[in-house]
Design a protein around this motif. Structure first.
Motif, PDB file in Angstrom:
ATOM      1  N   PHE A 157      81.593 -51.109 -17.754  1.00  0.00           N
ATOM      2  CA  PHE A 157      81.546 -50.443 -19.057  1.00  0.00           C
ATOM      3  C   PHE A 157      82.232 -51.322 -20.084  1.00  0.00           C
ATOM      4  CE2 PHE A 157      85.162 -48.873 -16.684  1.00  0.00           C
ATOM      5  CZ  PHE A 157      86.220 -48.808 -17.584  1.00  0.00           C
ATOM      6  N   GLN A 158      81.769 -51.218 -21.316  1.00  0.00           N
ATOM      7  CA  GLN A 158      82.351 -51.976 -22.409  1.00  0.00           C
ATOM      8  C   GLN A 158      83.514 -51.181 -22.985  1.00  0.00           C
ATOM      9  OE1 GLN A 158      81.211 -54.958 -22.963  1.00  0.00           O
ATOM     10  NE2 GLN A 158      82.433 -55.540 -24.732  1.00  0.00           N
ATOM     11  N   ARG A 159      84.723 -51.698 -22.853  1.00  0.00           N
ATOM     12  CA  ARG A 159      85.901 -50.962 -23.306  1.00  0.00           C
ATOM     13  C   ARG A 159      85.955 -50.879 -24.834  1.00  0.00           C
ATOM     14  NH1 ARG A 159      89.602 -49.506 -19.659  1.00  0.00           N
ATOM     15  NH2 ARG A 159      89.392 -50.317 -17.539  1.00  0.00           N
ATOM     16  N   PHE A 160      86.578 -49.819 -25.324  1.00  0.00           N
ATOM     17  CA  PHE A 160      86.721 -49.602 -26.747  1.00  0.00           C
ATOM     18  C   PHE A 160      87.911 -50.381 -27.304  1.00  0.00           C
ATOM     19  CE2 PHE A 160      84.881 -45.239 -25.753  1.00  0.00           C
ATOM     20  CZ  PHE A 160      83.612 -45.596 -26.155  1.00  0.00           C
ATOM     21  N   VAL A 161      87.773 -50.782 -28.556  1.00  0.00           N
ATOM     22  CA  VAL A 161      88.888 -51.286 -29.340  1.00  0.00           C
ATOM     23  C   VAL A 161      88.977 -50.419 -30.583  1.00  0.00           C
ATOM     24  CG1 VAL A 161      88.746 -53.640 -28.461  1.00  0.00           C
ATOM     25  CG2 VAL A 161      87.373 -52.994 -30.453  1.00  0.00           C
ATOM     26  N   ALA A 162      90.065 -50.532 -31.325  1.00  0.00           N
ATOM     27  CA  ALA A 162      90.262 -49.639 -32.465  1.00  0.00           C
ATOM     28  C   ALA A 162      89.182 -49.812 -33.522  1.00  0.00           C
ATOM     29  CB  ALA A 162      91.647 -49.876 -33.074  1.00  0.00           C
ATOM     30  N   THR A 163      88.831 -51.056 -33.846  1.00  0.00           N
ATOM     31  CA  THR A 163      87.844 -51.321 -34.881  1.00  0.00           C
ATOM     32  C   THR A 163      86.883 -52.413 -34.414  1.00  0.00           C
ATOM     33  OG1 THR A 163      89.223 -53.002 -35.950  1.00  0.00           O
ATOM     34  CG2 THR A 163      89.461 -50.722 -36.708  1.00  0.00           C
ATOM     35  N   GLY A 164      85.681 -52.415 -35.008  1.00  0.00           N
ATOM     36  CA  GLY A 164      84.732 -53.479 -34.733  1.00  0.00           C
ATOM     37  C   GLY A 164      83.989 -53.370 -33.419  1.00  0.00           C
ATOM     38  N   ASN A 165      83.925 -52.173 -32.827  1.00  0.00           N
ATOM     39  CA  ASN A 165      83.121 -51.994 -31.621  1.00  0.00           C
ATOM     40  C   ASN A 165      81.645 -52.225 -31.936  1.00  0.00           C
ATOM     41  OD1 ASN A 165      85.024 -50.672 -29.436  1.00  0.00           O
ATOM     42  ND2 ASN A 165      85.522 -49.707 -31.390  1.00  0.00           N
ATOM     43  N   LEU A 166      80.929 -52.744 -30.972  1.00  0.00           N
ATOM     44  CA  LEU A 166      79.482 -52.928 -31.118  1.00  0.00           C
ATOM     45  C   LEU A 166      78.691 -51.929 -30.288  1.00  0.00           C
ATOM     46  CD1 LEU A 166      79.214 -56.837 -31.027  1.00  0.00           C
ATOM     47  CD2 LEU A 166      79.254 -55.333 -33.030  1.00  0.00           C
ATOM     48  N   VAL A 167      79.239 -51.499 -29.151  1.00  0.00           N
ATOM     49  CA  VAL A 167      78.503 -50.596 -28.273  1.00  0.00           C
ATOM     50  C   VAL A 167      79.438 -49.570 -27.638  1.00  0.00           C
ATOM     51  CG1 VAL A 167      76.806 -52.383 -27.735  1.00  0.00           C
ATOM     52  CG2 VAL A 167      78.716 -51.994 -26.167  1.00  0.00           C
ATOM     53  N   ARG A 218      73.070 -57.374 -23.625  1.00  0.00           N
ATOM     54  CA  ARG A 218      73.762 -58.670 -23.638  1.00  0.00           C
ATOM     55  C   ARG A 218      75.216 -58.531 -23.203  1.00  0.00           C
ATOM     56  NH1 ARG A 218      76.917 -60.787 -27.536  1.00  0.00           N
ATOM     57  NH2 ARG A 218      76.161 -59.324 -29.135  1.00  0.00           N
ATOM     58  N   LEU A 219      75.908 -57.528 -23.722  1.00  0.00           N
ATOM     59  CA  LEU A 219      77.318 -57.375 -23.411  1.00  0.00           C
ATOM     60  C   LEU A 219      77.549 -56.927 -21.964  1.00  0.00           C
ATOM     61  CD1 LEU A 219      78.653 -55.793 -26.711  1.00  0.00           C
ATOM     62  CD2 LEU A 219      78.923 -58.138 -25.921  1.00  0.00           C
ATOM     63  N   LEU A 220      76.645 -56.127 -21.431  1.00  0.00           N
ATOM     64  CA  LEU A 220      76.780 -55.670 -20.049  1.00  0.00           C
ATOM     65  C   LEU A 220      76.127 -56.631 -19.062  1.00  0.00           C
ATOM     66  CD1 LEU A 220      76.156 -51.839 -20.437  1.00  0.00           C
ATOM     67  CD2 LEU A 220      78.331 -52.989 -20.042  1.00  0.00           C
ATOM     68  N   GLN A 221      75.433 -57.643 -19.578  1.00  0.00           N
ATOM     69  CA  GLN A 221      74.784 -58.666 -18.751  1.00  0.00           C
ATOM     70  C   GLN A 221      73.795 -58.054 -17.767  1.00  0.00           C
ATOM     71  OE1 GLN A 221      77.679 -61.392 -17.035  1.00  0.00           O
ATOM     72  NE2 GLN A 221      78.900 -61.409 -18.891  1.00  0.00           N
ATOM     73  N   VAL A 222      72.902 -57.213 -18.319  1.00  0.00           N
ATOM     74  CA  VAL A 222      71.858 -56.572 -17.521  1.00  0.00           C
ATOM     75  C   VAL A 222      70.528 -56.716 -18.250  1.00  0.00           C
ATOM     76  CG1 VAL A 222      73.411 -54.917 -16.430  1.00  0.00           C
ATOM     77  CG2 VAL A 222      72.335 -54.346 -18.616  1.00  0.00           C
ATOM     78  N   LEU A 226      69.934 -51.819 -28.653  1.00  0.00           N
ATOM     79  CA  LEU A 226      69.858 -51.927 -27.193  1.00  0.00           C
ATOM     80  C   LEU A 226      70.001 -53.370 -26.730  1.00  0.00           C
ATOM     81  CD1 LEU A 226      69.499 -50.435 -24.536  1.00  0.00           C
ATOM     82  CD2 LEU A 226      67.026 -50.626 -24.823  1.00  0.00           C
ATOM     83  N   ALA A 227      69.487 -54.313 -27.501  1.00  0.00           N
ATOM     84  CA  ALA A 227      69.622 -55.723 -27.129  1.00  0.00           C
ATOM     85  C   ALA A 227      71.092 -56.128 -27.032  1.00  0.00           C
ATOM     86  CB  ALA A 227      68.888 -56.606 -28.128  1.00  0.00           C
ATOM     87  N   THR A 228      71.931 -55.599 -27.918  1.00  0.00           N
ATOM     88  CA  THR A 228      73.358 -55.891 -27.870  1.00  0.00           C
ATOM     89  C   THR A 228      73.995 -55.276 -26.633  1.00  0.00           C
ATOM     90  OG1 THR A 228      73.422 -55.932 -30.301  1.00  0.00           O
ATOM     91  CG2 THR A 228      75.527 -55.747 -29.145  1.00  0.00           C
TER      92      THR A 228
END
Length: 324
Positions: free
Chosen positions: A172-182, A315-319, A310-312
């Motif tokens: 899973f893509q972890r959250f950050v306070a600002t600037g999340n993409l997914v 890409r981030l999950l490498q699937v 969805l493309a992002t």
């Protein structure tokens, strides 16, 4: 205005808002550090857009407009959309059933979560097994889970128990306070669980996922979600930065480069639809992963829905997306 001019204006306003002194932005209902203002592009014609301004509080409209000259003010689409939250909070009337083989749109969740939507299926390069695609806040309990945790179908709010396990949280893509993409996560299916990646309304989607820069405003789109089922809508803004999503009373994460969608009639989505894959109606090309929405601000009174490109996500999950 031309799309490039609008992007320049968006960047300039974003910078000015970030430099505003404390208290300048009203947003009295915005917890955390979110300003309560999101900026994007809204289509009005070929290569022509208005600057899309989405506000938590109406009182903040003047702060944004004060930075524009008279000509630019005529090129701005300002809407108060209220709080934006993940699409969850199911009601008893929205309960979904245990279903095998798995198909897109079903209720699914981590054991500590109520229920969200099984968006579709993906695969890691070099691996034959299928993985379920949904949101972090659905499969990974908003960063509260650990890889290897079980995933249930249906979700607990729909009666799911340990006996309804279909797989395990893989990434899973972890959250950050600002600037999340997914807001995204995947779970590997157990060996004895069958799935039908083609099981969308109308059949299989295209294998080719639209790249983020190919997602155009005003496109007609569709999704199938656990709560509202199969709905249609249209893209009303793209490249929306600064979308503040209220995950609980005191936590807001902001997201950039998001897609905004309105329903064709009423709301495009509702609580529990989070995780749905969104596709373009004209050619069934997948383009987005639904993760949040509001109940205010839509032109037809149905609020707005937000989706990650969805493309992002892939890409981030490498699937890679599995269409059939």
């Amino acid at each position: 205005m031309h799309v490039d001019t609008a992007r320049e204006l968006k960047a300039a306003l974003s910078l000015r808002l970030s430099q505003a002194p404390p208290g300048a932005v009203v947003a009295s209902r915005a917890p955390g550090s979110w300003s309560g203002v999101a900026l994007g592009l809204a289509p009005v014609g070929p290569d022509q857009v208005h600057l899309a301004v989405r506000l938590l509080a109406e009182a903040d409209a003047q702060l944004v407009l004060d930075g524009l000259d008279d000509a630019a003010r005529g090129e701005v689409d300002v809407r108060v959309i209220g709080p934006v939250r993940p699409q969850r909070s199911p009601t008893p009337e929205q309960l979904q059933q245990r279903t095998r083989p798995l198909v897109p749109g079903l209720s699914v969740a981590h054991p500590a979560v109520t229920a969200g939507t099984l968006g579709g299926f993906v695969r890691r390069p070099g691996s034959d097994g299928l993985l379920v695609l949904s949101n972090n806040h659905v499969l990974a309990d908003s960063d509260g889970a650990t890889e290897g945790d079980p995933v249930l179908q249906p979700g607990p709010a729909d009666g799911g128990t340990a006996a309804d396990r279909v797989g395990t949280l893989t990434a899973f893509q972890r959250f950050v306070a600002t600037g999340n993409l997914v807001d995204a996560a995947v779970a590997a299916l157990d060996d004895d669980v069958q799935a039908d990646p083609t099981g969308y309304p109308g059949g299989a989607l295209r294998a080719e996922v639209l790249t983020a820069d190919a997602v155009d405003p005003d496109e007609e789109v569709e999704k199938v979600g656990r709560t509202t089922g199969h709905t249609t809508g249209r893209i009303t803004a793209v490249e929306v930065d600064g979308v503040g999503v209220q995950y609980d009373e005191d936590v807001v994460h902001t997201f950039d480069d998001q897609i905004e969608i309105e329903g064709a009639s009423g709301s495009f989505s509702d609580g529990g639809d989070s995780g749905s894959v969104i596709w373009r109606s004209s050619d069934r090309a997948p383009l987005g992963l639904l993760f949040a929405g509001s109940t205010e601000g839509g032109s037809n009174g149905g609020g707005v829905t937000f989706a990650n490109p969805l493309a992002t996500v892939l890409r981030l999950l490498q699937v890679t997306f599995v269409a059939g």
